[in-house]
Design an enzyme around this catalytic site. Sequence first.
Site, PDB file in Angstrom:
ATOM      1  N   ALA A  34     135.034  75.371  14.795  1.00 26.70           N
ATOM      2  CA  ALA A  34     135.245  74.174  15.621  1.00 26.70           C
ATOM      3  C   ALA A  34     134.260  73.044  15.335  1.00 26.70           C
ATOM      4  CB  ALA A  34     135.163  74.556  17.098  1.00 26.70           C
ATOM      5  N   ALA A  35     133.153  73.341  14.636  1.00 24.25           N
ATOM      6  CA  ALA A  35     132.179  72.269  14.368  1.00 24.25           C
ATOM      7  C   ALA A  35     132.411  71.624  13.011  1.00 24.25           C
ATOM      8  CB  ALA A  35     130.758  72.827  14.464  1.00 24.25           C
ATOM      9  N   GLY A  36     133.454  72.037  12.312  1.00 18.65           N
ATOM     10  CA  GLY A  36     133.708  71.543  10.964  1.00 18.65           C
ATOM     11  C   GLY A  36     134.492  70.238  10.927  1.00 18.65           C
ATOM     12  N   ARG A 106     137.799  72.418  -0.442  1.00 22.29           N
ATOM     13  CA  ARG A 106     137.749  72.166  -1.900  1.00 22.29           C
ATOM     14  C   ARG A 106     136.866  70.980  -2.249  1.00 22.29           C
ATOM     15  NH1 ARG A 106     143.100  71.217  -4.959  1.00 22.29           N
ATOM     16  NH2 ARG A 106     144.097  70.492  -3.041  1.00 22.29           N
ATOM     17  N   ASN A 119     136.370  82.366   1.495  1.00 26.97           N
ATOM     18  CA  ASN A 119     137.166  82.289   2.728  1.00 26.97           C
ATOM     19  C   ASN A 119     137.869  83.601   3.089  1.00 26.97           C
ATOM     20  OD1 ASN A 119     136.278  79.712   2.893  1.00 26.97           O
ATOM     21  ND2 ASN A 119     138.242  78.719   2.464  1.00 26.97           N
ATOM     22  N   ILE A 142     144.653  78.114   9.376  1.00 28.07           N
ATOM     23  CA  ILE A 142     144.523  76.875   8.604  1.00 28.07           C
ATOM     24  C   ILE A 142     143.702  77.123   7.338  1.00 28.07           C
ATOM     25  CG2 ILE A 142     143.502  74.548   8.647  1.00 28.07           C
ATOM     26  CD1 ILE A 142     144.250  74.387  11.632  1.00 28.07           C
ATOM     27  N   SER A 143     142.746  78.060   7.413  1.00 25.68           N
ATOM     28  CA  SER A 143     141.814  78.306   6.294  1.00 25.68           C
ATOM     29  C   SER A 143     142.561  78.614   4.997  1.00 25.68           C
ATOM     30  CB  SER A 143     140.900  79.483   6.618  1.00 25.68           C
ATOM     31  OG  SER A 143     140.309  79.317   7.883  1.00 25.68           O
ATOM     32  N   ASN A 144     142.109  77.983   3.933  1.00 27.99           N
ATOM     33  CA  ASN A 144     142.731  78.171   2.613  1.00 27.99           C
ATOM     34  C   ASN A 144     142.084  79.294   1.821  1.00 27.99           C
ATOM     35  OD1 ASN A 144     144.913  76.367   2.060  1.00 27.99           O
ATOM     36  ND2 ASN A 144     143.473  74.656   2.204  1.00 27.99           N
ATOM     37  N   ASP A 175     151.949  69.613   5.267  1.00 25.21           N
ATOM     38  CA  ASP A 175     152.920  69.328   4.195  1.00 25.21           C
ATOM     39  C   ASP A 175     154.126  68.567   4.760  1.00 25.21           C
ATOM     40  OD1 ASP A 175     151.313  70.789   2.359  1.00 25.21           O
ATOM     41  OD2 ASP A 175     152.122  72.648   3.185  1.00 25.21           O
ATOM     42  N   HIS A 202     151.648  77.078   0.657  1.00 24.48           N
ATOM     43  CA  HIS A 202     150.785  75.913   0.853  1.00 24.48           C
ATOM     44  C   HIS A 202     149.778  75.786  -0.291  1.00 24.48           C
ATOM     45  CE1 HIS A 202     148.599  72.708   2.754  1.00 24.48           C
ATOM     46  NE2 HIS A 202     147.474  73.406   2.636  1.00 24.48           N
TER      47      HIS A 202
HETATM   48  N1  LIG Z   1     146.297  74.545   5.989  1.00 22.76           N
HETATM   49  C1  LIG Z   1     146.069  73.309   5.600  1.00 22.76           C
HETATM   50  O1  LIG Z   1     147.003  72.515   5.481  1.00 22.76           O
HETATM   51  C2  LIG Z   1     144.674  72.839   5.356  1.00 22.76           C
HETATM   52  C3  LIG Z   1     143.644  73.722   5.257  1.00 22.76           C
HETATM   53  N2  LIG Z   1     142.357  73.295   5.046  1.00 22.76           N
HETATM   54  C4  LIG Z   1     141.304  74.321   4.960  1.00 22.76           C
HETATM   55  O2  LIG Z   1     140.606  74.389   6.199  1.00 22.76           O
HETATM   56  C5  LIG Z   1     139.303  74.940   5.987  1.00 22.76           C
HETATM   57  C6  LIG Z   1     138.242  74.138   6.709  1.00 22.76           C
HETATM   58  O3  LIG Z   1     138.133  72.841   6.171  1.00 22.76           O
HETATM   59  P1  LIG Z   1     137.058  71.788   6.758  1.00 22.76           P
HETATM   60  O4  LIG Z   1     137.083  71.774   8.220  1.00 22.76           O
HETATM   61  O5  LIG Z   1     137.256  70.534   6.011  1.00 22.76           O
HETATM   62  O6  LIG Z   1     135.691  72.480   6.270  1.00 22.76           O
HETATM   63  P2  LIG Z   1     134.223  72.277   6.879  1.00 22.76           P
HETATM   64  O7  LIG Z   1     133.271  72.872   5.902  1.00 22.76           O
HETATM   65  O8  LIG Z   1     134.024  70.856   7.281  1.00 22.76           O
HETATM   66  O9  LIG Z   1     134.251  73.141   8.204  1.00 22.76           O
HETATM   67  C7  LIG Z   1     134.386  74.527   8.180  1.00 22.76           C
HETATM   68  C8  LIG Z   1     133.659  75.089   9.369  1.00 22.76           C
HETATM   69  O10 LIG Z   1     133.829  76.503   9.321  1.00 22.76           O
HETATM   70  C9  LIG Z   1     132.613  77.050   9.798  1.00 22.76           C
HETATM   71  N3  LIG Z   1     132.511  78.446   9.422  1.00 22.76           N
HETATM   72  C10 LIG Z   1     132.126  79.002   8.249  1.00 22.76           C
HETATM   73  N4  LIG Z   1     132.120  80.341   8.359  1.00 22.76           N
HETATM   74  C11 LIG Z   1     132.524  80.632   9.621  1.00 22.76           C
HETATM   75  C12 LIG Z   1     132.717  81.834  10.335  1.00 22.76           C
HETATM   76  N5  LIG Z   1     132.503  83.018   9.787  1.00 22.76           N
HETATM   77  N6  LIG Z   1     133.122  81.744  11.612  1.00 22.76           N
HETATM   78  C13 LIG Z   1     133.359  80.550  12.186  1.00 22.76           C
HETATM   79  N7  LIG Z   1     133.185  79.384  11.564  1.00 22.76           N
HETATM   80  C14 LIG Z   1     132.760  79.428  10.293  1.00 22.76           C
HETATM   81  C15 LIG Z   1     131.517  76.164   9.197  1.00 22.76           C
HETATM   82  O11 LIG Z   1     130.290  76.329   9.886  1.00 22.76           O
HETATM   83  C16 LIG Z   1     132.137  74.808   9.369  1.00 22.76           C
HETATM   84  O12 LIG Z   1     131.751  74.200  10.577  1.00 22.76           O
HETATM   85  C17 LIG Z   1     139.136  74.973   4.451  1.00 22.76           C
HETATM   86  O13 LIG Z   1     139.374  76.278   3.988  1.00 22.76           O
HETATM   87  C18 LIG Z   1     140.219  74.035   3.952  1.00 22.76           C
HETATM   88  O14 LIG Z   1     140.620  74.316   2.649  1.00 22.76           O
HETATM   89  C19 LIG Z   1     142.071  71.966   4.944  1.00 22.76           C
HETATM   90  C20 LIG Z   1     143.079  71.028   5.050  1.00 22.76           C
HETATM   91  C21 LIG Z   1     144.459  71.388   5.212  1.00 22.76           C
HETATM   92  O1  LIG Z   2     143.939  70.379  -0.415  1.00 24.13           O
HETATM   93  C1  LIG Z   2     143.121  71.057   0.230  1.00 24.13           C
HETATM   94  O2  LIG Z   2     142.230  71.751  -0.287  1.00 24.13           O
HETATM   95  C2  LIG Z   2     143.245  71.084   1.705  1.00 24.13           C
HETATM   96  C3  LIG Z   2     144.670  71.298   2.051  1.00 24.13           C
HETATM   97  O3  LIG Z   2     145.145  72.410   2.080  1.00 24.13           O
HETATM   98  C4  LIG Z   2     145.517  70.130   2.191  1.00 24.13           C
HETATM   99  O4  LIG Z   2     145.019  69.003   2.349  1.00 24.13           O
HETATM  100  O5  LIG Z   2     146.744  70.307   2.134  1.00 24.13           O
END
Ligand SMILES: NC(=O)C1=CN([C@@H]2O[C@H](COP(=O)(O)OP(=O)(O)OC[C@H]3O[C@@H](n4cnc5c(N)ncnc54)[C@H](O)[C@@H]3O)[C@@H](O)[C@H]2O)C=CC1
Ligand SMILES: O=C([O-])CC(=O)C(=O)O
Length: 339
Positions: A34-36, A106, A119, A142-144, A175, A202
């Site tokens: 939630a802090a990301g 990424r 991840n 959501i995590s990739n 998407d 995805h």
């Molecule tokens: N499904 C989709 O369409 C999309 C997926 N993503 C994915 O979402 C993920 C997060 O992206 P962002 O928020 O930009 O990254 P970010 O690095 O800004 O935030 C990730 C957060 O996860 C936290 N974290 C790490 N390990 C953890 C754990 N064990 N437990 C709880 N929290 C933990 C970190 O402290 C951080 O606050 C990435 O894997 C990214 O690829 C991003 C965009 C679209």
């Molecule tokens: O592209 C990425 O790494 C993040 C993501 O999944 C998206 O924006 O669709």
Amino acid sequence: MFRSVARSAVGKHLLRRGYGTVSLPDRKVAILGAAGGIGQPLALLMKLNPLVSQLALYDIANTPGVAADVSHINSRSEVTGYVGEDQLGQALEGCDVVIIPAGVPRKPGMTRDDLFNINAGIVKGLCSAIAKYCPHALVNMISNPVNSTVPIAAEVFKKAGTYDERKLFGVTTLDVVRAKAFYAGKSKANVADVNVPVVGGHAGITILPLFSQATPKANLPEDVIKALTKRTQDGGTEVVEAKAGKGSATLSMAYAGAVFADSILKGLHGVPDMVECAFVQSTVTELPFFASKVRLGKSGVEEVLGLGPLSEYEKEGLESLKPELKASIEKGIKFANQS
Ligand SMILES: NC(=O)C1=CN([C@@H]2O[C@H](COP(=O)(O)OP(=O)(O)OC[C@H]3O[C@@H](n4cnc5c(N)ncnc54)[C@H](O)[C@@H]3O)[C@@H](O)[C@H]2O)C=CC1
Ligand SMILES: O=C([O-])CC(=O)C(=O)O
């Protein structure tokens, strides 16, 4: 645990357009990560959702500040921040919906699969805790790489004896959001009226927008459809490159995650005809997981809908994506079972 209470005066009896005039049930939603970059704006958007009564914000660092900040918004839910693994159980206890944007994003030059090594372990740990503390929750992943993290989650839940295929979703709404925005731009349709199903997975070519089914109909030429398809498939990379090392899509993803969670909550609440595309356990193709339209209801997935008629170009895209999607699914299953 950092409890920041800012209960709205309207309490659980809300009179809002679109939510009916009846009293709303209590629903606890947790955001893990939630802090990301995604987590923070997603926390904001979920705080605005009147279907949420308790919002649990969990991360390994920095959640107290995010929770204090979000909690001052005068909307219904009570916000609580949890930081560190020893508070994960409390964050999850009693949850109806868990949204997982935890993990690394990424950088330019990386594929989503390059995130697997970090991840996969994060998701596995979080899903083990979900199985223990809120085994009946709906999980929005959501995590990739989503094509692998969803199968990992399924395996963790199977091992724990809690797996219910109706309750696990890979969030592919971004998407759909992109396909709608790009199609509206080319067709000159009002973007609010546009619908485009996106199926497959995805990542790259596994993202298959079905512009032949887009509405309103626009009869766009083949070269424009191909360019729209490619832009939708590369939408994530477009943002990663524009951010130049500072992460991937966060704001549009938070929006998409909030749209999807709202549909999930409305489904739980009994609102009829809630249909979203999502990456779920599926028999639509020979692959065990596949994104397609799903009807959402009181137990999660009520029905996985078929693909509908495809153009020749989409049929080719469907066949081309299968080997990559199959490999990503198998990689996730193998990881979950070997470690
Ligand atoms: N499904 C989709 O369409 C999309 C997926 N993503 C994915 O979402 C993920 C997060 O992206 P962002 O928020 O930009 O990254 P970010 O690095 O800004 O935030 C990730 C957060 O996860 C936290 N974290 C790490 N390990 C953890 C754990 N064990 N437990 C709880 N929290 C933990 C970190 O402290 C951080 O606050 C990435 O894997 C990214 O690829 C991003 C965009 C679209
Ligand atoms: O592209 C990425 O790494 C993040 C993501 O999944 C998206 O924006 O669709």
